[in-house]
Design an enzyme around this catalytic site. Sequence first.
Site, short mmCIF file in Angstrom:
data_model
loop_
_atom_site.label_atom_id
_atom_site.label_comp_id
_atom_site.label_asym_id
_atom_site.label_seq_id
_atom_site.Cartn_x
_atom_site.Cartn_y
_atom_site.Cartn_z
N GLY A 320 0.82 -1.21 0.00
CA GLY A 320 0.00 0.00 0.00
C GLY A 320 0.85 1.25 0.00
O GLY A 320 2.01 1.23 0.42
N GLY A 322 0.33 5.74 0.40
CA GLY A 322 -0.55 6.88 0.61
C GLY A 322 0.24 8.12 0.96
O GLY A 322 1.48 8.09 1.01
N GLY A 323 -0.48 9.21 1.24
CA GLY A 323 0.19 10.44 1.60
C GLY A 323 0.92 10.34 2.92
O GLY A 323 1.86 11.08 3.18
N GLY A 325 2.60 7.61 3.97
CA GLY A 325 3.77 6.76 3.86
C GLY A 325 3.44 5.49 3.10
O GLY A 325 2.58 5.49 2.20
N VAL A 327 2.85 0.98 3.23
CA VAL A 327 2.50 -0.19 4.03
C VAL A 327 3.20 -1.40 3.44
O VAL A 327 3.15 -1.64 2.23
CB VAL A 327 0.97 -0.42 4.05
CG1 VAL A 327 0.63 -1.64 4.89
CG2 VAL A 327 0.25 0.82 4.59
N LYS A 341 2.91 -0.22 8.73
CA LYS A 341 2.67 1.11 8.16
C LYS A 341 3.84 2.01 8.54
O LYS A 341 3.98 2.42 9.68
CB LYS A 341 1.35 1.66 8.71
CG LYS A 341 0.98 3.06 8.25
CD LYS A 341 -0.37 3.43 8.88
CE LYS A 341 -0.75 4.87 8.64
NZ LYS A 341 -2.03 5.20 9.30
N ASP A 441 -12.28 10.40 10.81
CA ASP A 441 -11.81 10.12 9.44
C ASP A 441 -12.36 8.79 8.93
O ASP A 441 -11.62 7.96 8.39
CB ASP A 441 -10.28 10.11 9.39
CG ASP A 441 -9.74 10.38 7.99
OD1 ASP A 441 -10.51 10.88 7.15
OD2 ASP A 441 -8.57 10.08 7.73
#
Length: 627
Positions: A320, A322-323, A325, A327, A341, A441
């Site tokens: 994975g 994302g913004g 970092g 995974v 993560k 969130d």
Amino acid sequence: MLAPVDLFHFLLLCLLVPFLCASDCPTSFDCGFGEFHFPFTTTKRPDCGLCMLDGCDNATQNKTIQLQKGGTSFQIIIISQEDNDNHNIIWLRDDLFQSHLQSQSCEIFTNNYTLPFTSPLASFEIKSNITLFRCNTNLSVSFPDNFSKSSICHGFDIYYSSNSPMGSKFLSQYSSVCSIIQLPIKPPLQSTDPFTFLTPEPFIDVRLSQDCHKCYHDRRGQCQLDRKGQFYCTAKGKTQKFVFIAIAASMAAGIGAIMVLAYCFRRNHSSMKFILVWKKKNSAQHQLFHNFLRNHGPLPTRYSYSNIKKMTNGFEDKIGQGGYGSVYKGKLPSGHLVAVKVLNKSTDNGEEFINEVASISKTSHINIVSLLGFCFEGSKRALIYEFMLNGSLEKFIREEENASKLNSQLDWETLYDIAVGVAQGLEYLHKGCNTRILHFDIKPHNILLDEDFCPKISDFGLAKMYPKRESVVSMLGARGTIGYIAPELVSRTFGNVSHKSDVYSFGMLMLDIVGGRKKNISVKTGDCTSEIFPDWIYKSLELEDCGVKIIKTEGDKERVRKMIIIGLWCIQTKPSNRPPMSRVLDMLEGKVECIEIPPKPFFSSSTRSLTPFSNSTYFSIEESDNL
């Protein structure tokens, strides 16, 4: 003539010779993860303290501690110590206790958790523990109604209570028929199986006696016991020596400061800036941990960055991005698969990171992701979660590629069960924990699915914890993701920030599940974007045509209609018009005919582009609606 630098070295050597030749114990020592002082010492100087640390001279070796001379060695997770503070908190890992828990050996209930006896120097106490009564199954024993009973062990039962006062009179009442033991726990107690709430990672509070505290902190002496076990302080008669050392150290520090300052000015202050920033950063990080340990108690297992690299095989398998970092798939020494993560490097003091660790560590629920550990070494931060085979919900409701394959996996019954599971998890966060947690969130990306498609709420980086009795929470700016963020989080004119902010996000999530924003909707006119989707789906509901594809049965049609109606209730503009999560669950479990059509929410693209608050604001927490 001596050069200035040579003169400095000569003066420094002359000043420090008496100190270096002295036989007294050092005032402090470095163990690779912090600087410590009495009652801690190293195994090389056992006469200089009570608790001995090993591995301080080896950067790659795991650090261990003996709570008393010749005692068992435990792995160190964190030690929190402040000058002039009588609390020295040790967070350790007991490998033998952990082995008993993993094998569910009833031998764990045979004895108290052993700590050193209170002495004239210090006392030892487990910060979070529980009193258990081990009673023979052949005996007839009656405990108060608020006690729980566990019969998992052959030959005896275990009785316990998390909220019953146990004075000496109460304990003596059962001591003749039952064995009384105390063991460390990780709150909250959500199960009747003691193996699930006992912990091999207790917090030990080492508190100096009043005499020893005065000796060490006020007289700058060493606490000692004579042959009869009586306390005495070595500071007596050595005042001149300590004064001399203090003067010598001060002069050396003064000369050193002048030399370093002069050099830094010649180097345009660059070195001085580095020193100041490094000291400030480490001090802030240490203080963050110290404050958390005092206020909240146990955290999950802490791993070193080298451990993180080892469990991910050098960050080999990225699953994975994302913004925040990346995974990576990893494996614990036990063989369990994990998702690691690894956060992007950050220059802050880690408050948001510790907030996420703290929030999840307070939870224990089937629909909340389990945090198994974390890493916090300066700017290097990572979270170790249980591995979720099916990844996030987002890829099942958003991706256009392989749509037929995904749809065959996630039928409407499965999607509906996912919505119910998320609702149960949110209700638990709002009212099931000792400390209320607002997530802020909720979105498809933060809902993870295990091998059975059981949903788990994850990513608590924006979460806010506060006691249930409080009615006001302090927040810095808006929190959440555009498209799921409640209006009151952007502008207080819409109402007060509360648990209803999570309800709004959950409503958008349910509408997302139904519509997939693009994939599952049959739109005849217009473009169904995230901004106009709720407005469009409300119009479709009025026409009794949900416009949703792939509905094969009447049962599916009822599930879809129910999710739309409840979703629209949840996204009402005014927080007071939204149902609490307990009511949402009631509606999900009821008949669709019994659910009233909600008023049409007010939708405006302008509300999605409002600028978040830039300074700290206090928001009132609504306590109505029978949470």
